[in-house]
Design a protein around this motif. Structure first.
Motif, PDB file in Angstrom:
ATOM      1  N   THR A 171      25.435   0.435  -8.455  1.00 52.35           N
ATOM      2  CA  THR A 171      25.843  -0.357  -7.297  1.00 52.35           C
ATOM      3  C   THR A 171      25.009  -0.009  -6.077  1.00 52.35           C
ATOM      4  O   THR A 171      24.717   1.165  -5.825  1.00 52.35           O
TER       5      THR A 171
ATOM      6  N   ILE B  56      32.777  -3.252  -6.401  1.00 57.60           N
ATOM      7  CA  ILE B  56      32.759  -4.350  -5.427  1.00 57.60           C
ATOM      8  C   ILE B  56      33.058  -3.836  -4.027  1.00 57.60           C
ATOM      9  O   ILE B  56      32.376  -4.193  -3.055  1.00 57.60           O
TER      10      ILE B  56
ATOM     11  N   PRO C 292      38.895  -7.201  -4.436  1.00 55.83           N
ATOM     12  CA  PRO C 292      38.559  -8.461  -5.104  1.00 55.83           C
ATOM     13  C   PRO C 292      39.757  -9.166  -5.712  1.00 55.83           C
ATOM     14  O   PRO C 292      40.799  -8.557  -5.979  1.00 55.83           O
TER      15      PRO C 292
ATOM     16  N   GLU D 211      37.116 -12.434  -9.654  1.00 56.04           N
ATOM     17  CA  GLU D 211      35.908 -11.754  -9.175  1.00 56.04           C
ATOM     18  C   GLU D 211      35.727 -10.412  -9.865  1.00 56.04           C
ATOM     19  O   GLU D 211      34.628 -10.067 -10.314  1.00 56.04           O
TER      20      GLU D 211
ATOM     21  N   HIS E 260      32.796  -9.382 -12.680  1.00 57.11           N
ATOM     22  CA  HIS E 260      31.921  -8.227 -12.400  1.00 57.11           C
ATOM     23  C   HIS E 260      31.972  -7.246 -13.566  1.00 57.11           C
ATOM     24  O   HIS E 260      30.949  -6.678 -13.959  1.00 57.11           O
TER      25      HIS E 260
END
Length: 340
Positions: A271, A310, A322, A326, A330
């Motif tokens: 990330t 996220i 999220p 979503e 992911h």
């Protein structure tokens, strides 16, 4: 009583004032965005956004900030019947954030930049959330819930400590599953030894325990100060009666230890991190969504990791949580990374 609420969280709900400008010291931030913060408040907002029927137990200030917390929770569909209002004049806890790259801490005429601490500015002394008492605990909302998640910080001082233990009593009485998010913060505790001793008592009551490696070091400070083995940590609490222990270990991912001897591992998603705070709360929200919907432990851990990933890419905490679509997309996009 019928279990019409999936999960309630208990502890602090305060105000976050998050920077709106990246890589900038407080001195150069002109505006901040408000939201509701505090680990259990972040988690409950995360579970609500994922679709769980959620509720909250806590105490808020008798002013505009407390009003904002209650009304915002209501708008998110969170049951607020467990929230009481302080009458002593205490204020809500407050966190003000800045996000500064390590290489850009600024220059100062009167001091070196390295002399200054940067990050989150916390105001936690004598706040309303820590004044909740056993008499404030709403037994009815606990009876209606499938699970109650406690934040360890709420046990750091009285009267909040006694209130949380009273909530645990009600949870046992009504067969509501007890979840502990260790959430160790040095403030509030008189010493590391005090924290370790109380965490031992807290964790003995829980069916699910979630924490990172550093937090388990605190829990074991008195009993096993030299232990750094995640499996040893988990097995210790499984022997005490826990059904599931999750140890998060940074870039090494997370491991779930079950009372049947099974160990389930989950990797992390590569990330581009904007900030580090809030990811643990997002992991807990995602994991509890999967767990309470009878998904596999593997799926629940993956969803928690996806939620954490996220939130790490956003500037704030609770607003960054999220939706289920979503988070699950992911997770699917990074499934190979998560399968370790």
């Amino acid at each position: 009583m019928e279990k019409v609420i999936d999960i309630i969280t208990a502890g602090r709900a305060g105000i976050d004032l998050n920077t709106t400008k990246l890589n900038t010291t407080f001195e150069n931030v002109d505006t901040f965005a408000k939201s509701i913060g505090g680990s259990p408040a972040n988690i409950v907002q995360g579970t609500a956004k994922l679709g769980l029927k959620s509720g909250f137990i806590g105490k808020v200030s008798n002013d505009g900030m407390g009003e904002y917390i209650i009304n915002s929770f209501k708008k998110q569909g969170i049951d607020v019947s467990g929230i009481c209002i302080d009458k002593t004049g205490a204020k809500n806890c407050l966190a003000i954030t800045e996000i500064v790259e390590a290489s850009s801490s600024g220059t100062y005429e009167s001091a070196n930049a390295s002399d200054f601490h940067h990050g989150t500015y916390l105001y936690r002394e004598k706040t309303a959330d820590m004044l909740i008492s056993p008499e404030d605990i709403n037994e009815d909302i606990i009876a209606k819930a499938k699970a109650i998640l406690f934040s360890g910080t709420a046990f750091s001082a009285n009267p909040s400590r006694d209130a949380m233990f009273k909530a645990m009593e009600y949870a046992k009485k009504h067969n509501t599953k007890i979840v502990i998010d260790i959430d160790y913060r040095p403030f509030g505790w008189k010493s590391l030894e005090e924290a370790s001793n109380f965490y031992q008592e807290i964790c003995k009551q829980a069916q699910i325990i979630i924490g990172n490696r550093e937090e388990f070091d605190v829990v074991e400070h008195v009993t096993m100060p030299d232990n750094k083995d995640n499996a040893v940590s988990a097995k210790t609490f499984l022997k005490m009666g826990a059904e599931l222990v999750i140890v998060k270990d940074g870039k090494n991912g997370s491991d779930a230890y079950l009372d049947n001897g099974e160990i389930i591992s989950c990797g992390v998603i590569n990330t581009n991190i904007v900030k580090t705070f809030g990811s643990g709360d997002a992991y807990a929200a995602g994991f509890m969504y999967g767990y309470l919907n009878n998904e596999s432990i593997e799926y629940s851990m993956q969803l928690g990791s996806a939620c954490a990933s996220i939130v790490l890419t956003k500037i704030d905490c609770a607003p960054a949580m999220p939706s289920l679509d979503e988070a699950d997309q992911h997770r699917l996009n990074h499934l190979e990374e998560l399968k370790r």
